[in-house]
Design an enzyme around this catalytic site. Structure first.
Site, mmCIF file in Angstrom:
data_model
loop_
_atom_site.group_PDB
_atom_site.id
_atom_site.type_symbol
_atom_site.label_atom_id
_atom_site.label_comp_id
_atom_site.label_asym_id
_atom_site.label_seq_id
_atom_site.Cartn_x
_atom_site.Cartn_y
_atom_site.Cartn_z
ATOM 1 N N ASP A 1 0.706 -8.645 2.829
ATOM 2 C CA ASP A 1 -0.659 -8.484 3.315
ATOM 3 C C ASP A 1 -1.556 -9.376 2.466
ATOM 4 O O ASP A 1 -1.874 -9.042 1.334
ATOM 5 C CB ASP A 1 -1.062 -7.009 3.214
ATOM 6 C CG ASP A 1 -2.491 -6.759 3.670
ATOM 7 O OD1 ASP A 1 -3.187 -7.734 4.014
ATOM 8 O OD2 ASP A 1 -2.907 -5.589 3.678
ATOM 9 N N TYR B 1 0.469 -7.974 -2.145
ATOM 10 C CA TYR B 1 -0.656 -7.269 -1.514
ATOM 11 C C TYR B 1 -1.923 -7.819 -2.139
ATOM 12 O O TYR B 1 -2.358 -7.400 -3.200
ATOM 13 C CB TYR B 1 -0.521 -5.761 -1.743
ATOM 14 C CG TYR B 1 -1.694 -4.943 -1.244
ATOM 15 C CD1 TYR B 1 -2.235 -5.157 0.012
ATOM 16 C CD2 TYR B 1 -2.255 -3.945 -2.031
ATOM 17 C CE1 TYR B 1 -3.308 -4.410 0.469
ATOM 18 C CE2 TYR B 1 -3.327 -3.189 -1.581
ATOM 19 C CZ TYR B 1 -3.847 -3.423 -0.343
ATOM 20 O OH TYR B 1 -4.910 -2.683 0.111
ATOM 21 N N GLU C 1 0.824 -1.215 0.000
ATOM 22 C CA GLU C 1 0.000 0.000 0.000
ATOM 23 C C GLU C 1 0.859 1.266 0.000
ATOM 24 O O GLU C 1 0.735 2.113 0.880
ATOM 25 C CB GLU C 1 -0.995 0.007 1.179
ATOM 26 C CG GLU C 1 -2.283 -0.726 0.847
ATOM 27 C CD GLU C 1 -3.483 -0.230 1.653
ATOM 28 O OE1 GLU C 1 -4.126 0.712 1.176
ATOM 29 O OE2 GLU C 1 -3.768 -0.780 2.725
ATOM 30 N N ASN D 1 -4.618 -10.243 3.279
ATOM 31 C CA ASN D 1 -6.031 -9.914 3.479
ATOM 32 C C ASN D 1 -6.879 -11.156 3.762
ATOM 33 O O ASN D 1 -7.997 -11.303 3.256
ATOM 34 C CB ASN D 1 -6.584 -9.129 2.294
ATOM 35 C CG ASN D 1 -6.429 -7.619 2.480
ATOM 36 O OD1 ASN D 1 -6.675 -7.098 3.568
ATOM 37 N ND2 ASN D 1 -6.026 -6.915 1.440
ATOM 38 N N ASP E 1 -2.463 1.488 9.869
ATOM 39 C CA ASP E 1 -3.376 0.624 10.624
ATOM 40 C C ASP E 1 -2.807 -0.802 10.783
ATOM 41 O O ASP E 1 -3.355 -1.602 11.543
ATOM 42 C CB ASP E 1 -4.800 0.610 10.043
ATOM 43 C CG ASP E 1 -4.849 0.608 8.540
ATOM 44 O OD1 ASP E 1 -3.788 0.449 7.900
ATOM 45 O OD2 ASP E 1 -5.952 0.763 7.985
#
Length: 258
Positions: free
Chosen positions: A147, A106, A34, A149, A247
């Site tokens: 990441d 990602y 990101e 997710n 975050d």
DNA sequence: ATGCCTGGTGGGACCAGA
């Protein structure tokens, strides 16, 4: 080798936080996600000044991945996941570092589910599955880092019952992650801490970090030869507590040098 | 139960994130 992953949530907006963490944690290799910046806005000079060589695959506004290596320039082995020439998202970059192939990824978020974004996530997962199989066939030490997710199990979610229908936790994506494990990849953090509640992400709102209402979605998948080198792992929660922070918290593993 | 915050874009509210 200390290998880390960090979803920075905007590399320019969080540059001070990133540099502070690099200075404190001193990782040898960092997979970033990101970036939220096009290639020409990657803060190359500041990263260099911090002592890191870098490769990056940026994109305006969203996505974007990079690999940083302390004291050397990464040798790029791939940019973009194969299998869909029409995919415009910058979500995969890969380098060979000290004899290890390190893929920084990602994975799409996929919400709302069901819907086209969820379909894209599942398609991306299928492409990752195919490519991950090719990597294992190379018989070279490999790591897929980033990441994902996905929360792999109930242990990885602060309130599993609230996340059942979410694109990060639906049965389809947990099955896709489990397929990677079944193929021969090892979840490094879970291997070292089979029963511990470990999170890498906390929402910004409702005081989620202070309540430890978190998710474990940043992962290290290791090929079998790399598992033998795995020494330790951790999550740098201290960086999540900083002002203007991401975050996500950085996560890391330590591999012994062969 | 819920984008409740946050960054990026562009110059005002949106979109996207998880």
């Amino acid at each position: 080798m200390k290998l880390a992953t960090y979803n920075v949530n905007g590399i320019n907006g969080r540059l001070e936080v990133l540099l502070r963490w690099l200075d404190q944690a001193k990782p040898d290799v960092v997979c970033l996600q990101e970036l939220k910046a096009p290639d020409e806005k990657f803060p190359r000079r500041q990263i260099e000044r911090a002592g890191y060589g870098a490769i990056w695959h940026g994109q305006k506004s969203w996505n974007g991945v990079a690999i940083l290596v302390r004291g050397q320039e990464p040798l790029e082995t791939r940019r973009g996941l194969p299998g869909d020439p029409d995919d415009t998202h910058s979500r995969y970059i890969e380098a060979a570092i000290d004899g290890i192939i390190i893929g920084c990824l990602y994975l799409p978020n996929g919400n709302p589910a069901p819907g086209p974004k969820f379909d894209y996530k599942l398609r991306w997962f299928e492409r990752l599955h195919s490519y991950a199989a090719q990597l294992l066939e190379l018989d070279v030490p490999c790591a897929l880092v980033g990441d994902f997710n996905v929360m792999p199990t109930d242990l990885d979610v602060y309130k599993p019952e609230r996340w059942r229908d979410d694109a990060l936790f639906r049965p389809e994506v947990r099955a896709a992650y489990a397929d990677l494990i079944a193929m021969g990849w090892t979840d490094a953090i879970r291997l070292l801490h089979p029963d511990d509640q470990i999170y890498t992400f906390w929402k910004y709102f409702r005081n989620a970090f202070a309540r430890n209402a978190g998710l474990r979605i940043d992962h290290f998948l290791l090929s079998s030869s790399l598992v033998e080198q795995l020494q330790a792992c951790g999550v740098d929660k201290f960086a999540r507590a900083w002002e203007h922070t991401s975050d996500h918290a950085p996560a890391w593993i330590e591999l012994d040098d062969r």
